[in-house]
Design a protein around this motif. Structure first.
Motif, PDB file in Angstrom:
ATOM      1  N   UNK A   1     127.882  -1.044  99.211  1.00 16.24           N
ATOM      2  CA  UNK A   1     126.260  -0.747  99.208  1.00 16.24           C
ATOM      3  C   UNK A   1     125.921  -1.537 100.158  1.00 16.24           C
ATOM      4  N   UNK A   2     125.112  -1.130 101.172  1.00 14.95           N
ATOM      5  CA  UNK A   2     124.052  -2.559 102.198  1.00 14.95           C
ATOM      6  C   UNK A   2     122.765  -1.768 102.420  1.00 14.95           C
ATOM      7  N   UNK A   3     121.944  -2.100 102.718  1.00 10.71           N
ATOM      8  CA  UNK A   3     120.740  -2.214 103.680  1.00 10.71           C
ATOM      9  C   UNK A   3     120.344  -3.266 104.810  1.00 10.71           C
TER      10      UNK A   3
ATOM     11  N   UNK B   1     127.716   6.570 112.133  1.00 13.08           N
ATOM     12  CA  UNK B   1     129.761   6.814 112.482  1.00 13.08           C
ATOM     13  C   UNK B   1     130.716   6.285 111.118  1.00 13.08           C
ATOM     14  N   UNK B   2     129.998   5.454 110.945  1.00 11.75           N
ATOM     15  CA  UNK B   2     130.947   4.311 109.599  1.00 11.75           C
ATOM     16  C   UNK B   2     130.678   4.899 108.570  1.00 11.75           C
ATOM     17  N   UNK B   3     129.912   5.684 108.087  1.00 13.92           N
ATOM     18  CA  UNK B   3     129.332   5.977 106.599  1.00 13.92           C
ATOM     19  C   UNK B   3     128.857   5.827 105.336  1.00 13.92           C
ATOM     20  N   UNK B   4     128.302   5.366 105.962  1.00  9.91           N
ATOM     21  CA  UNK B   4     126.544   4.059 104.698  1.00  9.91           C
ATOM     22  C   UNK B   4     126.312   5.461 104.556  1.00  9.91           C
ATOM     23  N   UNK B   5     125.208   5.345 103.545  1.00  8.78           N
ATOM     24  CA  UNK B   5     125.051   6.805 102.979  1.00  8.78           C
ATOM     25  C   UNK B   5     123.722   6.483 104.147  1.00  8.78           C
ATOM     26  N   UNK B   6     122.987   7.457 103.813  1.00  6.53           N
ATOM     27  CA  UNK B   6     121.027   7.410 104.324  1.00  6.53           C
ATOM     28  C   UNK B   6     120.651   7.046 103.385  1.00  6.53           C
ATOM     29  N   UNK B   7     119.962   6.599 104.480  1.00  6.85           N
ATOM     30  CA  UNK B   7     118.679   5.207 104.001  1.00  6.85           C
ATOM     31  C   UNK B   7     119.034   3.553 103.425  1.00  6.85           C
ATOM     32  N   UNK B   8     120.143   3.596 103.868  1.00  9.49           N
ATOM     33  CA  UNK B   8     120.945   2.253 104.429  1.00  9.49           C
ATOM     34  C   UNK B   8     120.491   1.408 105.081  1.00  9.49           C
ATOM     35  N   UNK B   9     119.656   2.144 107.036  1.00  9.49           N
ATOM     36  CA  UNK B   9     118.957   1.233 107.629  1.00  9.49           C
ATOM     37  C   UNK B   9     117.052   2.027 106.984  1.00  9.49           C
ATOM     38  N   UNK B  10     116.778   0.927 106.388  1.00 10.13           N
ATOM     39  CA  UNK B  10     115.321   1.482 106.900  1.00 10.13           C
ATOM     40  C   UNK B  10     114.161   0.606 108.225  1.00 10.13           C
ATOM     41  N   UNK B  11     113.219   1.450 107.808  1.00 12.66           N
ATOM     42  CA  UNK B  11     112.643   0.806 108.542  1.00 12.66           C
ATOM     43  C   UNK B  11     113.089   1.008 110.439  1.00 12.66           C
ATOM     44  N   UNK B  12     113.158   2.267 110.272  1.00 16.43           N
ATOM     45  CA  UNK B  12     114.691   2.528 111.180  1.00 16.43           C
ATOM     46  C   UNK B  12     113.511   3.323 112.695  1.00 16.43           C
ATOM     47  N   UNK B  13     112.515   3.312 112.714  1.00 13.60           N
ATOM     48  CA  UNK B  13     111.137   3.836 113.402  1.00 13.60           C
ATOM     49  C   UNK B  13     110.892   3.069 115.127  1.00 13.60           C
ATOM     50  N   UNK B  14     111.547   2.297 115.622  1.00 13.38           N
ATOM     51  CA  UNK B  14     110.783   1.410 116.830  1.00 13.38           C
ATOM     52  C   UNK B  14     109.639   1.860 116.923  1.00 13.38           C
ATOM     53  N   UNK B  15     108.669   1.293 116.619  1.00 11.50           N
ATOM     54  CA  UNK B  15     106.878   1.099 116.516  1.00 11.50           C
ATOM     55  C   UNK B  15     106.295   0.050 117.245  1.00 11.50           C
ATOM     56  N   UNK B  16     105.324   0.725 118.228  1.00 15.19           N
ATOM     57  CA  UNK B  16     104.782   0.244 119.075  1.00 15.19           C
ATOM     58  C   UNK B  16     104.119  -1.407 118.215  1.00 15.19           C
TER      59      UNK B  16
END
Length: 542
Positions: free
Chosen positions: A206-208, A227-242
């Motif tokens: 598991x990873x964050x 691509x690598x199969x990390x579960x959804x939600x591994x990446x947080x704050x993933x939307x670039x915001x101004x």
């Protein structure tokens, strides 16, 4: 239609170690962006019909500045522009695109880890054809031209649709809006064992990954999750915001404290990682263990051969002067050279181009290799995933084994941010005046062995860069370094680096600030930081 517009110079358009950085409101002044871009183009030659790469980290004013750069590139005579969809292109991805498509150079709109939003910071940086930051000869020429500029040229063409992939034209120049992730992701697939990392995630690893609402989010989601199969939600704050969600996009123990707290908790994933505003910095945390960038560089260098792109070994290591000596010990064991350079990734470029170094790093959360000519946050995360996938140990166990084999360089950095610039200059100036008299003095029981102001002699082109940081070395091998940073936009940032080597494995688990307490006190008292700056304590400790 191309117009010529009369203008007058602005004071202070001098690029620092990472381009020109100012407050957004400064860049929003009429003619300000145009003056700097024209000064940049006037400082270059032989680019008629060539390709220019343009992109940024998505911060406030990114899109507007990109439209200006596109219209000015057309007026200047470039033949083609490659621009990331939505104006997005991480700094390492921009370097990748420049190199892959053999572009003349690139313009990156970013202020890296600095705050975004209307009240935040903005920046413009030029990268040369090798994909790396412009050398001082170019940035100095830009500054000189900015002081005399009287006019600039710009197309009247309408804005380019940055959200639609494909080709358009501005005057005689082709504008190609590209997928910002594709070329970079392809390159990562050639460097790392993606099958081994997929297997690691498949076993329940598991990873964050905290993208900090900055540019790396789309890259991390595409590579880690899709691509690598990390579960959804591994990446947080993933939307670039101004405005980066109102947060400071700097992956350190202060601004990524939520991630740190999670990894220190009973609910910690196996690995935590974060990247910064433009994607070139990284933070790595294991379950219950924060890893300093200096140690990360050293352990990556010792284990790089586990990744397919580096299986033949590394030619050399390069580190910035303030970075700890941990990498030097790895280089000695491998029988290769560890080069010590000034802070600033541009100083690694000659070493990488000449094949003298393969892996590079800075203590300021920057790590990378010869795959591009910028530090690369996601690359460092993927390298660590590759190491973990092959060794099948926890990060903490890998780090402990490394310290047992090489010894531990206890290391910390204390930042005093937005200090009065005159006070900061005076503090460092006084230290420089005292250098000759420091050797042989005893301070709190420690004897000063030598003291200097670091100067770098480039082994490739012979250039000399001076006044890069005051260094105090003690007879027990410890050191303190004082340096003024060039990445801020308000006042001055005084960085103080404190380091002590400990070979005894039984002492490796002691708290860093405790081990360095005597040196920290010396570091504060020697130049009288409280008295000269009015600061009783640093803003950030890493």
């Amino acid at each position: 239609m191309i117009r010529t517009v009369a203008t007058t110079p602005f004071e202070g358009q001098k690029p620092g170690t990472s381009g020109l950085r100012k407050k957004v409101k400064v860049f929003q002044q009429p003619h300000y962006v145009e003056n700097f871009v024209q000064a940049l183009f006037d400082s270059l030659s032989d680019f008629e019909g060539e390709t220019l790469v343009i992109g940024g980290d998505g911060r406030f004013y990114n899109r507007e500045a990109i439209q200006t750069v596109i219209r000015m590139a057309a007026a200047a005579g470039f033949g083609r522009v490659l621009v990331g969809k939505g104006g997005i292109l991480s700094t390492p991805a921009a370097s990748c695109v420049i190199r892959k498509h053999e572009a003349f150079g690139g313009i990156i709109l970013s202020a890296s880890h600095n705050m975004g939003g209307p009240e935040g910071d903005f920046g413009i940086k030029y990268n040369i054809g090798n994909g790396g930051p412009a050398p001082e000869s170019v940035t100095d020429a830009i500054f000189e031209r900015s002081k005399t500029i009287a006019e600039y040229s710009i197309s009247d063409a309408p804005d380019v649709d940055l959200d639609a992939l494909g080709l358009t034209r501005v005057e005689d120049m082709v504008v190609d809006v590209i997928d910002p992730v594709e070329d970079y992701a392809e390159l990562m697939g050639t460097l790392f064992d993606f099958d081994a990392i997929r297997d690691l995630f498949a076993t329940g690893f598991t990873m964050r990954f905290d993208a900090m609402s900055a540019v790396t989010g789309p890259y991390a989601r595409a590579i880690l999750e899709e691509t690598l199969g990390a579960k959804g939600g591994t990446v947080v704050h993933g939307e670039p915001l101004p405005d980066f969600g109102g947060h400071h996009p700097d992956p350190n123990l202060v601004h990524a404290k939520d991630l740190y707290d999670l990894l220190m908790s009973d609910h910690a994933p196996d690995l935590g990682a974060a990247s910064d505003g433009d994607g070139d910095r990284n933070m790595i945390i294991g379950r219950g263990l924060y890893l300093t960038p200096s140690d990360s560089l050293a352990i990556i260098a010792a284990n790089a051969h586990l990744a397919p792109g580096y299986k033949a070994g590394i030619a050399g290591i390069a580190r910035s002067m303030p970075t700890s000596g941990a990498a030097d010990r790895v280089a000695a064991k491998l029988g290769i050279t560890c080069y010590e350079t000034p802070t600033g990734w541009k100083f690694f470029g000659n070493l990488l181009d000449a094949g003298l170094a393969t892996v590079c790093g800075e203590e300021s959360f920057g790590t990378g290799s010869n795959h591009v000519r910028e530090k690369d946050g996601l690359w460092a995360v993927l390298m660590w995933l590759n190491i973990l996938a092959v060794r099948r140990q926890s990060l903490a166990d890998i780090v402990s084994e490394h310290w047992a084999a090489y010894g531990r360089n206890f290391y910390t950095r204390h930042d005093y941010e937005e200090v009065d610039a005159a006070a900061a200059d005076g503090l460092v100036g006084e230290l420089r005046r005292r250098l000759d008299g420091l050797p042989g003095t005893v301070i709190n029981g420690l004897t000063v062995e030598k003291a200097d102001d670091f100067a770098y002699h480039d082994p490739v082109d012979g250039s000399v860069t001076t006044r890069q940081g005051v260094r105090i070395f003690f007879s027990d091998g410890s050191r303190i370094v004082y340096r003024l940073s060039g990445t801020g936009t308000a006042g001055a940032t005084l960085r103080v680096y404190i380091e002590r080597f400990e070979p005894d494995a039984d002492r490796h688990g002691i708290d860093t600030q405790e081990v360095l307490a005597d040196l920290i006190e010396i570091a504060r008292a020697l130049p009288d930081i409280p008295g000269r700056t009015g600061r009783a304590a640093p803003n950030v400790i890493t």
